[in-house]
Motif scaffolding. Structure first.
Motif, PDB file in Angstrom:
ATOM      1  N   ASP A   1       0.845  -1.181   0.000  1.00  0.00           N
ATOM      2  CA  ASP A   1       0.000   0.000   0.000  1.00  0.00           C
ATOM      3  C   ASP A   1       0.891   1.246   0.000  1.00  0.00           C
ATOM      4  OD1 ASP A   1      -2.011  -1.793   0.200  1.00  0.00           O
ATOM      5  OD2 ASP A   1      -2.718  -1.190   2.180  1.00  0.00           O
TER       6      ASP A   1
ATOM      7  N   ASN B   1       4.484   3.341  -5.494  1.00  0.00           N
ATOM      8  CA  ASN B   1       4.175   4.213  -6.634  1.00  0.00           C
ATOM      9  C   ASN B   1       5.096   3.903  -7.809  1.00  0.00           C
ATOM     10  OD1 ASN B   1       5.000   7.129  -8.020  1.00  0.00           O
ATOM     11  ND2 ASN B   1       2.811   6.854  -7.729  1.00  0.00           N
TER      12      ASN B   1
ATOM     13  N   LEU C   1       1.043   5.479 -11.179  1.00  0.00           N
ATOM     14  CA  LEU C   1       0.191   4.465 -10.570  1.00  0.00           C
ATOM     15  C   LEU C   1       0.547   4.336  -9.097  1.00  0.00           C
ATOM     16  CD1 LEU C   1       1.209   3.324 -13.632  1.00  0.00           C
ATOM     17  CD2 LEU C   1      -0.588   1.690 -13.098  1.00  0.00           C
ATOM     18  N   THR C   2      -0.477   4.314  -8.248  1.00  0.00           N
ATOM     19  CA  THR C   2      -0.287   4.168  -6.814  1.00  0.00           C
ATOM     20  C   THR C   2      -1.172   3.045  -6.302  1.00  0.00           C
ATOM     21  OG1 THR C   2       0.213   6.525  -6.556  1.00  0.00           O
ATOM     22  CG2 THR C   2      -0.405   5.316  -4.570  1.00  0.00           C
ATOM     23  N   TRP C   3      -0.568   2.095  -5.597  1.00  0.00           N
ATOM     24  CA  TRP C   3      -1.315   0.961  -5.059  1.00  0.00           C
ATOM     25  C   TRP C   3      -1.912   1.348  -3.709  1.00  0.00           C
ATOM     26  CZ3 TRP C   3       2.075   0.613  -8.769  1.00  0.00           C
ATOM     27  CH2 TRP C   3       1.906  -0.353  -9.767  1.00  0.00           C
ATOM     28  N   ASN C   4      -3.192   1.078  -3.543  1.00  0.00           N
ATOM     29  CA  ASN C   4      -3.867   1.478  -2.302  1.00  0.00           C
ATOM     30  C   ASN C   4      -4.503   0.313  -1.566  1.00  0.00           C
ATOM     31  OD1 ASN C   4      -6.339   1.143  -3.908  1.00  0.00           O
ATOM     32  ND2 ASN C   4      -5.821   3.140  -4.778  1.00  0.00           N
TER      33      ASN C   4
ATOM     34  N   TYR D   1      -5.425  -0.274  -7.510  1.00  0.00           N
ATOM     35  CA  TYR D   1      -4.474   0.823  -7.649  1.00  0.00           C
ATOM     36  C   TYR D   1      -5.157   1.952  -8.401  1.00  0.00           C
ATOM     37  CZ  TYR D   1      -3.734  -0.696 -12.512  1.00  0.00           C
ATOM     38  OH  TYR D   1      -3.905  -1.037 -13.827  1.00  0.00           O
TER      39      TYR D   1
ATOM     40  N   GLN E   1      -4.622   5.349 -11.093  1.00  0.00           N
ATOM     41  CA  GLN E   1      -3.762   5.742 -12.206  1.00  0.00           C
ATOM     42  C   GLN E   1      -4.108   7.155 -12.661  1.00  0.00           C
ATOM     43  OE1 GLN E   1      -4.552   4.070 -16.062  1.00  0.00           O
ATOM     44  NE2 GLN E   1      -2.390   3.955 -16.568  1.00  0.00           N
TER      45      GLN E   1
END
Length: 328
Positions: free
Chosen positions: A130, A133, A175-178, A191, A193
Motif C-alpha cells: 500500500d 508508486n 500508478l499508486t497501489w492502495n 491501484y 492511475q
C-alpha cells in the motif's frame, strides 16, 4: 482504454506480478506468460529478462536497459526473478531504443525512451505494498517503414526526477497501489492511475491526428479475487474520468465510470458495468455504453458544428478478443 494499455507496458516487463503475489515465478509460469504475450501481440523481446543489458537488434538498430538506485545495489524485480536478489526499495529502470527493428522481417522500428521510477517498495517480498508508486515517462516513436506511418507517444506531465540516473522524459502515467492482497487472500486488490500523455499519428511527415489524453479524476483499477474459484476472478475499472482532446478536429471526449466495469480474468469479455461520455467543442453530445454478459450496448446523440443532429444505438460484439487460457 489506450492509456491503460500504454501504462501496462511498463508493468509487464518489470515483474510486478511477482512482487504482488510474493512468489518467485517458476519456469512453467514464465513459458505460459510468454505464450500469452505472443498470442496477444507477438514476441515482445524488448522486455525480456535483461538486467543492465544492451544488444544490436536483429533487423538493425540497438536496444539498452539500465537500472539505477540510490541504494548500494541497483536491483530490480528481474534480479529477484533470476537470482533471488531483493529489489531496491526505489529504483529507475531506463529502456532506450535506437531505431530498433527487433526482427529482420518486421516492418516496425522503435526509437526513443521509456523510464520507470518505482518508490516506496518493501525491502522484502511482497515488494509492492500500500502506497507503492510507479511513475512512467515516455518519449518514443514507433514507425512502420513499409506503410511510412508512425505513432509518437510523449509524456506531458512534470519532468521525471530521481537522485541518480538523470531521467530525461516527462511523466505520462503515475500508478499508486492502495490495497494489496498477499498470497491467496480473498478480496479486491486495487491501484489508482493518473494519465498525462500526447499521442500523435503521422503519414510520412504529415500529421494525421494528435490526442491529448489526461485523467480529470484518478482512474481506479483492480482485481476482484473474492471467489475461491479463479475462474470467477475479475478485473475492474471501478471509477475515474478520462479526457481525450482531439486537437485537429477541435472536440473533446470525456469518459466517466457510472457503474464499475468488470472483465473475467479468463478472457477479455466484459461482464457488467456502465460508462458515460460527453462531447464538447465542434461536436457536442452525450451517450453511454452498458456492458453485460460479454457484450455491450451503446446509445448516443451528437450535434456537429453545423447544427446537424444524429442519434445512434446498437450492440458491440467483443467475442473476437477472447484468448486461450494459458495461465491456469
Amino acid at each position: 482504454m489506450d492509456p491503460v494499455s500504454g501504462s501496462m507496458e511498463g508493468l509487464s516487463g518489470e515483474g510486478t506480478s511477482v512482487a504482488i503475489r510474493g512468489n518467485r515465478i517458476g519456469w512453467p509460469e514464465r513459458i505460459s506468460s510468454l505464450g500469452h504475450r505472443i498470442w496477444n501481440k507477438g514476441p515482445n523481446f524488448g522486455e525480456l529478462e535483461a538486467y543492465n543489458f544492451s544488444f544490436n537488434c536483429w533487423g538493425g538498430g540497438n536496444y539498452s536497459r539500465q537500472v539505477f538506485s540510490t541504494e548500494t545495489n541497483a536491483y530490480d524485480f528481474l534480479d529477484y526473478i533470476l537470482d533471488g536478489n531483493d529489489p531496491s526499495t526505489s529504483f529507475l529502470a531506463s529502456k532506450e531504443f535506437g531505431n530498433c527493428r527487433f526482427l529482420p522481417f518486421s516492418n516496425w522500428v522503435i526509437d526513443g525512451l521509456t523510464e520507470n521510477i518505482w518508490t516506496n517498495l518493501s525491502s522484502s517480498s511482497p515488494f509492492v505494498q500500500d502506497g507503492s508508486n510507479l511513475k512512467i515517462g515516455v518519449n518514443r516513436t514507433i514507425h512502420n517503414s513499409f506503410q511510412n506511418i508512425s505513432v509518437k507517444v510523449t509524456g506531458t506531465g512534470a519532468p521525471l526526477s530521481y537522485a541518480t540516473g538523470s531521467p530525461t522524459t516527462n511523466q505520462a502515467y503515475s500508478l499508486t497501489w492502495n490495497n494489496i492482497l498477499t498470497g491467496a487472500s480473498p478480496g479486491i486488490s486495487s491501484y489508482s492511475q493518473d494519465v498525462s500523455v500526447l499521442r500523435e499519428g503521422y503519414s510520412g511527415g504529415d500529421l494525421l491526428f494528435s490526442h491529448q489524453v489526461s485523467s480529470l479524476s484518478s482512474l481506479q483499477y483492480g482485481a476482484d479475487r473474492s471467489d475461491s474459484n479463479p475462474l470467477s476472478w475479475y478485473r475492474l475499472w471501478s471509477a475515474g474520468t478520462l479526457q481525450v482532446v482531439h486537437v485537429e478536429k477541435n472536440f473533446t471526449l470525456t469518459v466517466s465510470v457510472v457503474e464499475p466495469v468488470k472483465w473475467k480474468y479468463v478472457d477479455c469479455l466484459p461482464r457488467s458495468g456502465q460508462v458515460s461520455f460527453t462531447l464538447s467543442g465542434d461536436l457536442t453530445g452525450t451517450g453511454s455504453i452498458s456492458f453485460s454478459d460479454g457484450s455491450g450496448y451503446y446509445i448516443y446523440t451528437v450535434t456537429d458544428s453545423e447544427g446537424n443532429n444524429s442519434t445512434e444505438q446498437g450492440n458491440i460484439d467483443f467475442s473476437s478478443c477472447s484468448v486461450p487460457l494459458f495461465i491456469l
